[in-house]
Design a protein around this motif. Structure first.
Motif, PDB file in Angstrom:
ATOM      1  N   SER A  54       9.326 -10.162  41.143  1.00  0.00           N
ATOM      2  CA  SER A  54      10.547  -9.490  41.606  1.00  0.00           C
ATOM      3  C   SER A  54      10.255  -8.456  42.688  1.00  0.00           C
ATOM      4  N   TYR A  55       8.979  -8.131  42.894  1.00  0.00           N
ATOM      5  CA  TYR A  55       8.610  -7.152  43.921  1.00  0.00           C
ATOM      6  C   TYR A  55       8.030  -7.810  45.172  1.00  0.00           C
ATOM      7  N   ASN A  56       8.025  -9.135  45.210  1.00  0.00           N
ATOM      8  CA  ASN A  56       7.467  -9.877  46.347  1.00  0.00           C
ATOM      9  C   ASN A  56       6.051  -9.429  46.693  1.00  0.00           C
ATOM     10  N   LYS A  57       5.211  -9.328  45.676  1.00  0.00           N
ATOM     11  CA  LYS A  57       3.806  -8.997  45.885  1.00  0.00           C
ATOM     12  C   LYS A  57       2.983 -10.277  45.794  1.00  0.00           C
ATOM     13  N   TYR A  58       2.141 -10.481  46.796  1.00  0.00           N
ATOM     14  CA  TYR A  58       1.276 -11.646  46.850  1.00  0.00           C
ATOM     15  C   TYR A  58      -0.151 -11.176  47.113  1.00  0.00           C
ATOM     16  N   TYR A  59      -1.107 -11.883  46.536  1.00  0.00           N
ATOM     17  CA  TYR A  59      -2.513 -11.538  46.721  1.00  0.00           C
ATOM     18  C   TYR A  59      -3.227 -12.658  47.450  1.00  0.00           C
ATOM     19  N   LEU A  60      -4.063 -12.275  48.371  1.00  0.00           N
ATOM     20  CA  LEU A  60      -4.974 -13.208  49.016  1.00  0.00           C
ATOM     21  C   LEU A  60      -6.329 -12.997  48.352  1.00  0.00           C
ATOM     22  N   PHE A  61      -6.760 -13.977  47.574  1.00  0.00           N
ATOM     23  CA  PHE A  61      -8.038 -13.908  46.876  1.00  0.00           C
ATOM     24  C   PHE A  61      -9.114 -14.605  47.702  1.00  0.00           C
ATOM     25  N   SER A  62     -10.242 -13.946  47.863  1.00  0.00           N
ATOM     26  CA  SER A  62     -11.450 -14.555  48.402  1.00  0.00           C
ATOM     27  C   SER A  62     -12.245 -15.036  47.205  1.00  0.00           C
ATOM     28  N   CYS A  63     -12.713 -16.288  47.246  1.00  0.00           N
ATOM     29  CA  CYS A  63     -13.394 -16.875  46.090  1.00  0.00           C
ATOM     30  C   CYS A  63     -14.714 -17.516  46.496  1.00  0.00           C
ATOM     31  N   ASP A  64     -15.611 -17.605  45.523  1.00  0.00           N
ATOM     32  CA  ASP A  64     -16.855 -18.333  45.750  1.00  0.00           C
ATOM     33  C   ASP A  64     -16.618 -19.822  45.489  1.00  0.00           C
ATOM     34  N   GLU A  65     -17.682 -20.611  45.510  1.00  0.00           N
ATOM     35  CA  GLU A  65     -17.534 -22.067  45.368  1.00  0.00           C
ATOM     36  C   GLU A  65     -17.028 -22.502  43.996  1.00  0.00           C
ATOM     37  N   ASN A  66     -17.092 -21.615  43.005  1.00  0.00           N
ATOM     38  CA  ASN A  66     -16.615 -21.937  41.651  1.00  0.00           C
ATOM     39  C   ASN A  66     -15.280 -21.279  41.329  1.00  0.00           C
ATOM     40  N   TRP A  67     -14.597 -20.814  42.350  1.00  0.00           N
ATOM     41  CA  TRP A  67     -13.290 -20.166  42.215  1.00  0.00           C
ATOM     42  C   TRP A  67     -13.354 -18.835  41.474  1.00  0.00           C
ATOM     43  N   ASN A  68     -14.503 -18.152  41.522  1.00  0.00           N
ATOM     44  CA  ASN A  68     -14.575 -16.787  41.009  1.00  0.00           C
ATOM     45  C   ASN A  68     -14.018 -15.868  42.086  1.00  0.00           C
ATOM     46  N   VAL A  69     -13.090 -15.002  41.727  1.00  0.00           N
ATOM     47  CA  VAL A  69     -12.501 -14.073  42.690  1.00  0.00           C
ATOM     48  C   VAL A  69     -13.534 -13.009  43.017  1.00  0.00           C
ATOM     49  N   ILE A  70     -13.844 -12.864  44.313  1.00  0.00           N
ATOM     50  CA  ILE A  70     -14.833 -11.873  44.741  1.00  0.00           C
ATOM     51  C   ILE A  70     -14.247 -10.818  45.672  1.00  0.00           C
TER      52      ILE A  70
END
Length: 179
Positions: A54-70
């Motif tokens: 409802s707050y229109n917040k979006y995150y851009l996640f940088s991830c490694d090759e195993n989809w771990n958020v770094i």
């Protein structure tokens, strides 16, 4: 693993890209022993936490090759996230894979067609596309019938599926690709 999981860090994945051969950068961190480590960024994800919708917040996640958020960054519109990914990582809008949870309104469609983007979507179990070339704009079912229009505005005003205008059925459409 090239496709993203449905959730990362508890947030729903809306779109993602995985770069098997291109380096997107590195995140450097210090471990508990004081040693420095570089982790290669190979994937990006746009995600949203349930309580942020409802707050229109979006995150851009940088991830490694195993989809771990770094790494991550917070944005207040999808346009802002896409621009950040393009400016920071060189990821153009057509390199994103849209997850089934990706919100895409009729207003988004109008905006994207106005700048020349093309869209593929499903409606009532059938696949459709909106494309353009020098001759005009097309609303079509692959390998089937199509409707041709002089421009995107005419397509939006006059294009019909099952006798209904796009605006009237858009809430029942599943967008699969945006070019």
């Amino acid at each position: 693993m090239f496709s993203a999981p449905n959730k990362l860090d508890g947030a729903t994945v809306l779109a993602y890209t995985f770069m098997k051969t291109k380096e997107l950068g590195y995140v450097c961190f210090q471990d508990e022993n004081g040693l420095m480590h570089d982790v290669l960024i190979q994937a990006l994800s746009i995600a949203q936490y349930d309580n942020d919708r409802s707050y229109n917040k979006y995150y851009l996640f940088s991830c490694d090759e195993n989809w771990n958020v770094i790494g991550d960054s917070l944005h207040y519109s999808l346009d802002e996230v896409f621009k950040c990914a393009e400016n920071s990582y060189g990821i153009s809008p057509n390199q994103w894979i849209h997850a089934k949870y990706m919100p895409y309104s009729y207003e988004d469609l109008e905006r994207d067609l106005a700048i020349g983007r093309e869209v593929e979507f499903k409606y009532m179990g059938r696949e459709y596309s909106i494309t353009n070339n020098k001759a005009g704009w097309y609303l079509s079912e692959p390998n089937s019938k199509y409707q041709m229009f002089t421009d995107a505005i005419n397509l939006l005003e006059k294009g019909k599926m099952d006798g209904k205008h796009l605006k009237d059925i858009w809430n029942d459409v599943e967008v699969t690709t945006i070019f």
